[in-house]
Design an enzyme around this catalytic site. Structure first.
Site, PDB file in Angstrom:
ATOM      1  CG  HIS A 123     -19.649  -4.636   4.119  1.00 54.46           C
ATOM      2  ND1 HIS A 123     -18.783  -4.553   3.668  1.00 54.46           N
ATOM      3  CD2 HIS A 123     -20.370  -5.632   4.323  1.00 54.46           C
ATOM      4  CE1 HIS A 123     -18.486  -6.079   3.304  1.00 54.46           C
ATOM      5  NE2 HIS A 123     -19.658  -6.624   3.447  1.00 54.46           N
TER       6      HIS A 123
ATOM      7  CG  ASP B 293     -23.773 -12.272   5.467  1.00 59.25           C
ATOM      8  OD1 ASP B 293     -24.163 -11.685   4.271  1.00 59.25           O
ATOM      9  OD2 ASP B 293     -22.689 -12.493   5.645  1.00 59.25           O
TER      10      ASP B 293
END
Ligand code: N7H
Length: 395
Positions: free
Chosen positions: A261, A125
């Site tokens: 996403h 991330d």
């Protein structure tokens, strides 16, 4: 080494007697999410409602007014704890007349070993954040740089820069979300539904399914660049890992599902209009323990874990709240001939999407809940100058 950030919700400003009217987003037609508070807006975000509470199905600590948020960061639990004690002393927390009350204290942690930098589902991330004109190097390939006022109040890019009170410049709105992740269930879902494709083992088919939900492999490599095989060296290479815009896949979902996403939350070439006001700076951290062997074996969560999602922007209405409701939860976004469906990670509502199977992208698959919101609030994080000269003095 430690860092402290202090931020206030609208009810916190009201309680301190501070006029925060210059924080209202002028372009908002209905109620401003910052002024209304996240609890009131939770149903619109798609969060499940609890009928007996007549509010969102959140942890009880969030089903009440929260006046502020103090973020303490540091390199060890010891140094963070030391800072916490210092703050408690300043506010007389354990005395007869405390000036603040602790409602909830949540410990965030980076994950251990090789998982450092990866969130609980296992994906790297913090790769793609807006590049800020005047602050960042702007020659790395990737999404167009944005004006500083998209993130920091009072600068070009902040639609309300001219109306901010002097103390309200050089600050930023913090959207905080307490997001639980059903990790064993997510892993079990991938394992039971591998994408069947020539040349892929069932394990590789499961990895591919996860990558198509996120739009990146766990290594961080974007599937728009490497759709069927992971390329870990690409994932961690900042000169290449953001160099894609879905333009090779405008009307097909072979390389990347429309609802993946990272495509939902930053549609890049899918939108021709300037959407820089929807970009946000993400600064979350994980909470909760690693998955235990029992949880792994049963495919069931027994210990709460997830993401303390935090993102900064100069308008909650145009940033976080917009991206969650108008993009992630919107079945028709991005606008395509084939309906994309919901964001498979954070989308709330009837959770179905197309495009998961690259060979049959028209198939619509219904998905279980993988991320469950259990609280949150919107805060304004002021500058140090504002804290010292205005907010601490009540002037
Ligand atoms: Fe997301 N995940 O692990 O699946 N996110 N996110 N996010 N997210 C991103 O590119 C994740 C959440 C954005 O510019 C990556 O840095 C999880 C919310 C945006 O290409 C991964 C949760 C919102 C981006 C995850 C979660 C967003 C982004 C790839 C909840 C806003 C950048 C790493 C538990 C409403 C997109 C990266 C871009 C990236 C995951 C929440 C937004 C792996 C697990 C609530 C804007």
């Amino acid at each position: 080494m430690s860092g402290i950030n202090v931020s206030f919700s609208h009810c916190g400003f009201v309680k301190m007697g501070i006029d925060d009217s210059s924080l209202v987003t002028t372009s908002v037609k209905d109620e401003d999410p910052f002024i209304a508070g996240q609890r009131k807006g939770a149903a619109a975000l798609g969060d499940a409602q609890n009928k007996t509470l007549t509010g969102p199905d959140w942890a009880p600590e969030f089903n009440r007014d929260l006046d502020g948020l103090i973020l303490i960061s540091g390199e060890s639990h010891a140094s963070i704890f030391k800072e916490k004690v210092k703050i408690e002393e300043i506010f007389g927390v354990h005395t007869e007349h405390p000036s603040i009350h602790e409602i909830i204290c949540i410990r965030g942690d980076v994950r251990p070993g090789d998982e450092d930098g990866h969130e609980h589902f296992g994906f790297l991330d913090g790769i793609s954040n807006p590049t800020i004109i005047g602050f960042d190097k702007t020659d790395n390939p990737g999404p167009a740089p944005v004006n500083p006022g998209v993130i920091v109040t009072g600068y070009d890019g902040d639609a309300d820069k001219d109306k901010r009170a002097p103390w309200a410049v050089d600050g930023s709105f913090l959207a905080f979300r307490y997001l639980f992740q059903n990790v064993p269930e997510f892993n079990e879902y991938l394992q039971k539904n591998p994408i069947i494709r020539d040349g892929l083992t069932p394990e590789e088919g499961s990895e591919l399914l996860g990558a198509r939900m996120v739009g990146r492999w766990k290594s961080g490599a974007p599937i728009d660049i490497t759709p069927f095989k992971d390329d870990p060296s690409l994932g961690t290479d900042p000169s290449r890992n953001n160099d894609f815009d879905f333009s090779g896949d405008v009307n097909s979902q072979v390389r990347c599902p429309f609802a993946a996403h990272v495509r939902k939350t930053n549609p890049r070439h899918d939108l021709q209009a300037d959407f820089s006001s929807k970009r946000m700076m993400r600064r979350g951290i994980q909470f909760g323990p690693e998955v235990t062997q029992k949880e792994r074996e049963e495919g069931r969560t027994h210990h709460g874990r997830g993401l303390l999602f935090a993102c900064y922007q100069t308008s909650i209405a145009n940033g976080f709240a917009f991206v969650q409701t108008a993009w992630a939860n919107e079945v028709k976004f991005p606008p395509k001939e084939q309906e994309p469906g919901l964001d498979p990670i954070i989308g709330q509502g009837y959770r179905a999407m197309s495009g998961l199977n690259p060979d049959h992208p028209e198939d619509v698959r219904q998905l279980p809940d993988f991320v469950v919101p259990r609280g949150g609030e919107y805060f304004f994080s002021p500058s140090l100058k504002a804290l010292k000269e205005t907010l601490a003095t009540g002037a």
